[in-house]
Write a protein that holds these residues in place. Structure first.
Motif, PDB file in Angstrom:
ATOM      1  N   LYS A  49       0.843  -1.197   0.000  1.00 27.35           N
ATOM      2  CA  LYS A  49       0.000   0.000   0.000  1.00 27.35           C
ATOM      3  C   LYS A  49       0.872   1.239   0.000  1.00 27.35           C
ATOM      4  N   PRO A  50       0.644   2.199  -0.904  1.00 29.97           N
ATOM      5  CA  PRO A  50       1.440   3.416  -0.936  1.00 29.97           C
ATOM      6  C   PRO A  50       1.330   4.173   0.390  1.00 29.97           C
ATOM      7  N   GLU A  51       2.411   4.775   0.813  1.00 32.45           N
ATOM      8  CA  GLU A  51       2.393   5.546   2.048  1.00 32.45           C
ATOM      9  C   GLU A  51       1.572   6.823   1.872  1.00 32.45           C
ATOM     10  N   GLU A  52       0.889   7.214   2.934  1.00 32.50           N
ATOM     11  CA  GLU A  52       0.148   8.466   2.911  1.00 32.50           C
ATOM     12  C   GLU A  52       1.145   9.619   2.937  1.00 32.50           C
ATOM     13  N   PRO A  53       0.840  10.708   2.224  1.00 34.42           N
ATOM     14  CA  PRO A  53       1.810  11.797   2.124  1.00 34.42           C
ATOM     15  C   PRO A  53       2.081  12.520   3.434  1.00 34.42           C
ATOM     16  N   ASP A  54       1.221  12.324   4.448  1.00 30.46           N
ATOM     17  CA  ASP A  54       1.427  13.034   5.696  1.00 30.46           C
ATOM     18  C   ASP A  54       2.102  12.189   6.767  1.00 30.46           C
ATOM     19  N   VAL A  55       2.639  11.019   6.381  1.00 28.98           N
ATOM     20  CA  VAL A  55       3.343  10.189   7.347  1.00 28.98           C
ATOM     21  C   VAL A  55       4.667  10.881   7.694  1.00 28.98           C
ATOM     22  N   PRO A  56       4.940  11.105   8.966  1.00 23.85           N
ATOM     23  CA  PRO A  56       6.193  11.781   9.343  1.00 23.85           C
ATOM     24  C   PRO A  56       7.422  11.032   8.846  1.00 23.85           C
ATOM     25  N   ALA A  57       8.426  11.779   8.473  1.00 26.12           N
ATOM     26  CA  ALA A  57       9.642  11.176   7.923  1.00 26.12           C
ATOM     27  C   ALA A  57      10.306  10.244   8.924  1.00 26.12           C
ATOM     28  N   GLY A  58      10.388  10.673  10.178  1.00 30.50           N
ATOM     29  CA  GLY A  58      11.025   9.843  11.188  1.00 30.50           C
ATOM     30  C   GLY A  58      10.303   8.534  11.400  1.00 30.50           C
ATOM     31  N   GLU A  59       8.981   8.557  11.283  1.00 29.53           N
ATOM     32  CA  GLU A  59       8.196   7.343  11.452  1.00 29.53           C
ATOM     33  C   GLU A  59       8.467   6.358  10.320  1.00 29.53           C
ATOM     34  N   LEU A  60       8.489   6.850   9.091  1.00 29.76           N
ATOM     35  CA  LEU A  60       8.794   5.996   7.944  1.00 29.76           C
ATOM     36  C   LEU A  60      10.196   5.385   8.072  1.00 29.76           C
ATOM     37  N   TYR A  61      11.138   6.223   8.455  1.00 28.24           N
ATOM     38  CA  TYR A  61      12.523   5.772   8.570  1.00 28.24           C
ATOM     39  C   TYR A  61      12.661   4.685   9.636  1.00 28.24           C
ATOM     40  N   ASN A  62      12.042   4.904  10.777  1.00 28.99           N
ATOM     41  CA  ASN A  62      12.141   3.926  11.860  1.00 28.99           C
ATOM     42  C   ASN A  62      11.427   2.619  11.523  1.00 28.99           C
ATOM     43  N   GLN A  63      10.328   2.727  10.805  1.00 29.31           N
ATOM     44  CA  GLN A  63       9.646   1.520  10.342  1.00 29.31           C
ATOM     45  C   GLN A  63      10.579   0.707   9.429  1.00 29.31           C
ATOM     46  N   ALA A  64      11.280   1.406   8.558  1.00 27.21           N
ATOM     47  CA  ALA A  64      12.193   0.740   7.630  1.00 27.21           C
ATOM     48  C   ALA A  64      13.317   0.024   8.379  1.00 27.21           C
ATOM     49  N   LEU A  65      13.841   0.678   9.418  1.00 29.74           N
ATOM     50  CA  LEU A  65      14.886   0.045  10.217  1.00 29.74           C
ATOM     51  C   LEU A  65      14.368  -1.216  10.905  1.00 29.74           C
ATOM     52  N   PHE A  66      13.144  -1.137  11.402  1.00 26.20           N
ATOM     53  CA  PHE A  66      12.561  -2.306  12.069  1.00 26.20           C
ATOM     54  C   PHE A  66      12.397  -3.458  11.076  1.00 26.20           C
ATOM     55  N   LEU A  67      11.910  -3.145   9.888  1.00 27.77           N
ATOM     56  CA  LEU A  67      11.741  -4.171   8.861  1.00 27.77           C
ATOM     57  C   LEU A  67      13.079  -4.787   8.476  1.00 27.77           C
ATOM     58  N   MET A  68      14.104  -3.967   8.401  1.00 30.36           N
ATOM     59  CA  MET A  68      15.427  -4.468   8.057  1.00 30.36           C
ATOM     60  C   MET A  68      15.932  -5.430   9.127  1.00 30.36           C
ATOM     61  N   GLN A  69      15.737  -5.077  10.386  1.00 28.92           N
ATOM     62  CA  GLN A  69      16.147  -5.950  11.478  1.00 28.92           C
ATOM     63  C   GLN A  69      15.383  -7.273  11.456  1.00 28.92           C
ATOM     64  N   GLU A  70      14.154  -7.235  11.012  1.00 28.89           N
ATOM     65  CA  GLU A  70      13.330  -8.436  10.937  1.00 28.89           C
ATOM     66  C   GLU A  70      13.649  -9.285   9.699  1.00 28.89           C
TER      67      GLU A  70
END
Length: 294
Positions: A49-70
């Motif tokens: 699902k495409p990200e909503e344009p108002d998702v905070p940058a830090g939130e997207l970045y931290n989600q990506a780090l979590f996914l990478m760790q997983e």
């Protein structure tokens, strides 16, 4: 949610040998920071699902780090890329871009890694992670080096990219690894010249063979291929009747590599013809080695 988030995991010193302790510690902070964020619980179920344009940058970045760790690297790349798309030219985008390159490298998507790393360097040439981006480019080319029977374009690109690490970032922690990779790449390029030279020698196309072995002696004298190149020059010149050059090639081989089995073969070849190794200081072979050892 606080956009302070976490910084780029420190000390990803060598690709494939990243500090798992540092990364894990950073991700623990990420999990604490993200606690209570409603979107965090949905990142696994909404990977397409495409990200909503108002998702905070830090939130997207931290989600990506979590996914990478997983171990969900493909999803992590999408999140990192989304940061760059939604929040371009921000500090979060800078960190996400280098992490996207790293994740693509881990996935074996070397062309994508190169593309992200080159974009990073074009946007942030003075960044603290610029040396790392350049190193990733070199490593990505290095991983695509084929065997010597095939075209060596990737080998040359790997060598050039690693040389840029040394030239542009001489104080970086990647210089030692870059120097080692350059030696391997140069040996590979010399090996390609040897493979072609042996082909011509077997067909008794001596002049063409000599030209290839000459390249090895003049341009790759510090590689392991040079011993055989000098022996092959001995054989090719001797077969053409150019005995002084054959003697010089054998003499230079014996002087620089006295214990080499290639020297034993060269000495035996000349001895069977009633001559012995004797260096002509005016020969291009002698001059080439004097430049290397002088």
């Amino acid at each position: 949610m606080n956009d302070a988030g976490i910084d780029l995991p420190a000390k990803l010193n060598t690709l494939g040998r990243a500090s798992s302790v540092a990364l894990r510690a950073a991700l623990i902070v990420c999990m604490i920071t993200l606690a209570g964020c409603s979107s965090f619980g949905n990142i696994f179920g909404e990977k397409d699902k495409p990200e909503e344009p108002d998702v905070p940058a830090g939130e997207l970045y931290n989600q990506a780090l979590f996914l990478m760790q997983e171990g969900k690297l493909r999803q992590a790349v999408k999140r990192f890329d989304e940061v760059d798309k939604q929040h371009p030219y921000t500090e979060w985008a800078r960190k996400a871009l280098i992490m996207s390159a790293f994740s693509n490298y881990r996935l074996g998507r070397y062309d994508d890694c190169i593309e992200s790393a080159k974009r990073y360097l074009s946007l942030y040439p003075s960044s603290k992670d610029a040396a790392y981006a350049q190193y990733m480019i070199g490593q990505s080319y290095f991983k695509q080096i084929p065997d010597v029977t095939r075209d060596q374009e990737s080998t040359q690109r790997a060598l050039d990219a690693m040389q840029l690490v040394i030239d542009r970032y001489p104080d970086s922690e990647y210089v030692d690894d870059a120097q080692k990779d350059i030696l391997v790449a140069r040996d590979q390029l010399a090996g390609k010249e040897m493979q072609i030279g042996r082909y011509y020698l077997e067909r008794k196309e001596y002049a063409a063979a000599i030209n290839r072995f000459k390249i090895v002696v003049q341009e790759y004298a510090n590689t392991r291929q040079v011993e055989e190149a000098l022996y092959r020059l001995t054989a090719a010149y001797y077969a053409m009747g150019i005995v002084p050059e054959a003697q010089t090639a054998a003499a230079v081989l014996g002087h620089n590599f006295p214990d080499s089995p290639w020297y034993k073969d060269a000495y035996k070849l000349l001895q069977e013809g009633g001559v012995s190794p004797q260096e002509n200081k005016g020969s291009w072979i002698s001059k080439a080695f004097s430049l290397v050892t002088g």
